[in-house]
Scaffold this active site. Structure first.
Site, mmCIF file in Angstrom:
data_model
loop_
_atom_site.group_PDB
_atom_site.id
_atom_site.type_symbol
_atom_site.label_atom_id
_atom_site.label_comp_id
_atom_site.label_asym_id
_atom_site.label_seq_id
_atom_site.Cartn_x
_atom_site.Cartn_y
_atom_site.Cartn_z
ATOM 1 N N HIS A 1 0.842 -1.187 0.000
ATOM 2 C CA HIS A 1 0.000 0.000 0.000
ATOM 3 C C HIS A 1 0.884 1.246 0.000
ATOM 4 C CE1 HIS A 1 -3.427 2.531 0.904
ATOM 5 N NE2 HIS A 1 -2.732 3.067 1.899
ATOM 6 N N PRO A 2 0.607 2.257 -0.707
ATOM 7 C CA PRO A 2 -0.452 2.403 -1.716
ATOM 8 C C PRO A 2 0.123 2.143 -3.116
ATOM 9 C CG PRO A 2 0.193 4.525 -0.727
ATOM 10 C CD PRO A 2 1.248 3.516 -0.390
#
Ligand SMILES: Cc1cc2nc3c(=O)[nH]c(=O)nc-3n(C[C@H](O)[C@H](O)[C@H](O)COP(=O)(O)OP(=O)(O)OC[C@H]3O[C@@H](n4cnc5c(N)ncnc54)[C@H](O)[C@@H]3O)c2cc1C
Ligand SMILES: NC(=O)c1ccc[n+]([C@@H]2O[C@H](COP(=O)([O-])OP(=O)(O)OC[C@H]3O[C@@H](n4cnc5c(N)ncnc54)[C@H](OP(=O)(O)O)[C@@H]3O)[C@@H](O)[C@H]2O)c1
Length: 634
Positions: free
Chosen positions: A592-593
C-alpha cells in the site's frame, strides 16, 4: 576409461502402432532428424543385452552417443512398435540395436563390432563435419540473436545473417531486429513521452508552477530515441564479436540442402554451409494493396525515425500497433483518428479492449468504426504533406473522405518467409499466413532446419517469446538440455494511454474452454492514489481475474487496466505459473499504496440494475477514500 553416459533422444510426435500416412511421414521425419543430428545414434531397447554391448563399446571408445530406447518411448507419448516399424522401412532392419554413425547406417550389434575390428567404425567416427558452420541463423532480431549467442556460448561455430530490406518509404536500420529498431523500444519511449505530457498537466495540481508554454518537439524526441537505438545496435554487434559469432550483414536465402546464399548491399554473393539452420527472419508491416498506399502511407517501420512531426494522423487498424501508436501520437498533442475495420484488439478480452478504446476516446482520439480505406491520394507534397483518404463502410454502401497529413497503416504483419528459398529445400510454409509450422521443439518438416519468433505459425509475436524459444532451442541442440519453450500463460501489455496488461485467458476464451458455469469472475475498479490529487478520471482503472471453480478457483485469466500495467502483470504471470488460486491471492498481503491489485473483493454479487461503476461511486462517496478494494463478483 570413464564410461560416457549416452544422451537420451526424444521423439515428441503422438504415436500409434496403426499409423496414418501423415503420422508415419511425421515419424519418419523425426527419426531422420535424429539420424542427421547426432554423430552416433543408437536405437535400442533398455533390456536388450546386444544393445548394452554396443553402448559399452562406444563408452570404451570415449564416444558420446545418443540413444532412443524403443521400450521407453511410450513415456513420451510415442509408440515403440511404430518407431520400430518406420525404422525398419528406413533401414531394412527389424531388430535392435540399430546404429548410425555420422549418418551412415552401420547395422546391429555384430556389424558394429565387425566395423570396429576392421577399422571402419574409427574411420566413420573420424569424419569431420564438412560444413562451414555448426549453425547458421538467418535473422538477427530478438529470437535469432538469442539463439546464436547461446549456441556460441555452448562452443559451437555460429554465423548470423541480418539484413534489413528498406521499407517502401526507404527506411532501414541496424542490427537487432524489429523490437530494438522499429518495435518495442522506440514505441515504449514514445509512450513515455506521452506519459510525461500527462505528468506535466498533473504537476500543476501538485504545486509546480511554470509560465512557459508547454509544447512538444518531435525532432528532439526522435533524435534522442534514435541515438539510444544506435547505442543498442552497437552493443549487439559487440556482444556477437565477444562470443565469436560471425555476423554478416547480408540477405540469406537457401539455395540447396545445408547451403545458403548471402547477398550484401552491393549485390555481392557468398555461399555458406551449416549442419543446422534457424530461421528467425521475423515479419514486416502489411500494406492494403489499394491505390496510393505504398507511395504515400507510412507504417511503424517509418514512424519512429520520421524526420518531421506527422501532424494530423489517420491510423488504420485496431490492434496492438495501431492503438499504441495512436495513443502516443495523441498524447504528444496531435489530432489522431483511428479507422477500425471490425473490433478493437481482436483476440484480447473484449470488455478490456472496449475500455481501452473508450479511455482513448475520452482523451481526444477519434474512432471511425467499421470503415476500410479504398484510396489514398496526395493533395500536397511536404513534410508532412496532405493526403486525401477515401474509405468505405464495411456494413453498407456509404463512403467517406478525409484529409490528413499522415496515414499510418497498422494492419498486421507479413512473415518474411516467401523470399528465402524455403521451397528449394522443402520447408513447409502455410500458404495462407506465410508462417512456418514447427513441432514442439521448433523443428520444421526438414529435420536440420528450425525456426523461432514471429515466423512461427500459431505462436505469439512477442520479443520475450522469441528470445526464450531461441535460447532454449540452442540449449537443446547443443547443450544436451530437453526443456521446451512453453507458449502458455505468456503475459503481455498493450501500451495504450491507459495501459492494458493481461496473462492467460480472455473471458471469451475461458468460456469456450471451461464453460461459463465453471467460471467465476472477480473484478475491481480502482483509482490510483496519484490520480486523486491530480483530479484524473476515477471509475476508469479496472482489473479482473477469471477463476476456474472446478479447479480450486485457479486463476486462468488476469487482466488489468491502469498505470504501469506491464510491471503489475509481470508478477501475476509468475504467480499463475505457480498455480495461483483465488484463495492464495486473498491470502497475499499487498503493498500500500500501489496499483498492484491483490484484492478482488469479498464475493459481492452485483444486484440487478447495479452497474459496478455506480456502486463504486457510491462506495467512494461513503468512504471518502481512494479506492483499491471495491470489488464485485458476477
Ligand atoms: C510497433 C511494434 C511494437 C512492438 N512492441 C512490442 C512490445 O512492446 N513487446 C513485445 O514483446 N513485442 C513487441 N513487438 C513485437 C516484437 O517486436 C517481435 O515479436 C519480435 O521483434 C520478433 O522477433 P524475431 O526475432 O522473430 O524477428 P525480428 O526481431 O523482426 O528480427 C528479424 C530480423 O531478420 C532480418 N531478416 C529478414 N529476412 C532476412 C534474410 N533473408 N536474411 C537476413 N536477415 C533477414 C530482419 O531484417 C530482422 O532484422 C512489437 C512489434 C512492433 C512492430
Ligand atoms: N505491446 C506489445 O507487446 C506489442 C505491440 C505491438 C505489436 N506486438 C506484436 O505484433 C503483432 C502484430 O501486431 P499488429 O497490431 O500489427 O497486427 P494484428 O494483431 O495482426 O492486427 C491487425 C489489425 O489490422 C486490422 N486490419 C487487417 N487488415 C485490414 C484491412 N485490410 N483494412 C483495415 N484494417 C485491417 C485488423 O482488423 P480485424 O480485427 O478486423 O482483423 C487488426 O485490427 C501482434 O500480434 C503482437 O504480438 C506486440
Amino acid at each position: 576409461m570413464a564410461t560416457l553416459p549416452g544422451r537420451r533422444a526424444r521423439l515428441s510426435s503422438p504415436g500409434t502402432s496403426r499409423l496414418s500416412s501423415e503420422a508415419r511421414e511425421e515419424l519418419r521425419r523425426r527419426l531422420q532428424g535424429l539420424i542427421e543430428d547426432n554423430r552416433v545414434m543408437i536405437f535400442s531397447k533398455s533390456y536388450c543385452p546386444h544393445s548394452t554391448r554396443v553402448k559399452e563399446l562406444f563408452s570404451s571408445l570415449g564416444v558420446e552417443y545418443n540413444i532412443l530406447e524403443l521400450d521407453q518411448v511410450g513415456k513420451w507419448n510415442d509408440d515403440g512398435a511404430s518407431v520400430q516399424e518406420v525404422l525398419s522401412e528406413i533401414t531394412n532392419q527389424k531388430t535392435v540395436p540399430n546404429i548410425f554413425v555420422n549418418k551412415v547406417h552401420l547395422g546391429g550389434c555384430d556389424r558394429t563390432f565387425q566395423a570396429h575390428q576392421s577399422g571402419l567404425l574409427q574411420k566413420l567416427l573420424q569424419k569431420e563435419s564438412t560444413y562451414d558452420y555448426d549453425l547458421i541463423v538467418i535473422g538477427g532480431g530478438s529470437g535469432g540473436l538469442a539463439c546464436a549467442q547461446e549456441a556460441a556460448i555452448l562452443g559451437k561455430k555460429v554465423m548470423v545473417l541480418d539484413f534489413v530490406v528498406p521499407s517502401p518509404q526507404g527506411t532501414s536500420w541496424g542490427l537487432g531486429g524489429t523490437c530494438v529498431n522499429v518495435g518495442c523500444i522506440p514505441k515504449k519511449l514514445m509512450h513515455q513521452a506521452a506519459l510525461l505530457g500527462q505528468a506535466l498537466k498533473d504537476s500543476r495540481k501538485f504545486g509546480w508552477e511554470y509560465n512557459q508554454q508547454v509544447k512538444h518537439n518531435w525532432e528532439i524526441m526522435t533524435e534522442a530515441i534514435q541515438n539510444h537505438i544506435g547505442s543498442l545496435n552497437w552493443s549487439y554487434g559487440l556482444s556477437l564479436r565477444e562470443k565469436s559469432v560471425a555476423y554478416v550483414n547480408s540477405y540469406g536465402e537457401f539455395v540447396e540442402r545445408h547451403k545458403i546464399k548471402a547477398t550484401n548491399r552491393k549485390g555481392q554473393e557468398t555461399y555458406y554451409t551449416a549442419a543446422k539452420f534457424v530461421i528467425a527472419t521475423g515479419a514486416r508491416p502489411r500494406y492494403l494493396g489499394i491505390q496510393g498506399d505504398k507511395e504515400y502511407c507510412i507504417t511503424s517501420d517509418d514512424l519512429f525515425s520520421l524526420p518531421y512531426c506527422p501532424g494530423k494522423t489517420l491510423v488504420v487498424g485496431a490492434s496492438y500497433v495501431a492503438l499504441e501508436c495512436a495513443g502516443f501520437l495523441a498524447g504528444i498533442g496531435l489530432d489522431v483518428t483511428v479507422m477500425v475495420r471490425s473490433v478493437l484488439l481482436r483476440g484480447f478480452d473484449q470488455e478490456m479492449a472496449e475500455k481501452v478504446g473508450s479511455y482513448m476516446e475520452q482523451h481526444g482520439v477519434k474512432f471511425l468504426r467499421k470503415f476500410i480505406p479504398v484510396m489514398v491520394q496526395q493533395l500536397e507534397k511536404g513534410s508532412p504533406g496532405k493526403l486525401k483518404i477515401v474509405a468505405k463502410s464495411t456494413e453498407g454502401p456509404e463512403t467517406i473522405e478525409g484529409v490528413y497529413n499522415t496515414v499510418l497503416l497498422a494492419v498486421g504483419r507479413e512473415p518474411s518467409t516467401r523470399k528465402i528459398g524455403l521451397e528449394k529445400i522443402g520447408v513447409k510454409v502455410s500458404e495462407k499466413s506465410g508462417k512456418i509450422p514447427v513441432n514442439d521443439i521448433e523443428q520444421t518438416n526438414v529435420p536440420y532446419v528450425y525456426a523461432v519468433g514471429d515466423v512461427l505459425e500459431g505462436k505469439l509475436e512477442l520479443t520475450p517469446v522469441a528470445i526464450q524459444a531461441g535460447k532454449l532451442l540452442a540449449r537443446r541442440l547443443f547443450g544436451g538440455h530437453s526443456e521446451k519453450c512453453s507458449y502458455i500463460n505468456v503475459p503481455t501489455t498493450v501500451f495504450t494511454p491507459l495501459e492494458y496488461g493481461c496473462c492467460g485467458l480472455s473471458e471469451e476464451k475461458a468460456i469456450e474452454i471451461h464453460k461459463k458455469e465453471n467460471l467465476e469472475v472477480y473484478h475491481t475498479l480502482f483509482w490510483p492514489l496519484e490520480w486523486t490529487v491530480a483530479g484524473r478520471d476515477n471509475n476508469t482503472c479496472y482489473a479482473k481475474i477469471i477463476c476456474n471453480k472446478v479447479d480450486n478457483n485457479r486463476v486462468v485469466g488476469f487482466h488489468i487496466l491502469g498505470p504501469n500495467a506491464g510491471e503489475v502483470t509481470q508478477g501475476f504471470a509468475a504467480a499463475m505459473k505457480c498455480g495461483l488460486t483465488k484463495q492464495l491471492l486473498d491470502g497475499t498481503i499487498g503493498i500500500h499504496p500501489t496499483c498492484g491489485i491483490h484484492h478482488f473483493g469479498d464475493n459481492k454479487v452485483i444486484g440487478t440494475g447495479h452497474h459496478p461503476e455506480r456502486l463504486l461511486r457510491l462506495g467512494l462517496l461513503l468512504s471518502g477514500l481512494p479506492v483499491y478494494s471495491h470489488s464485485f463478483q458476477r
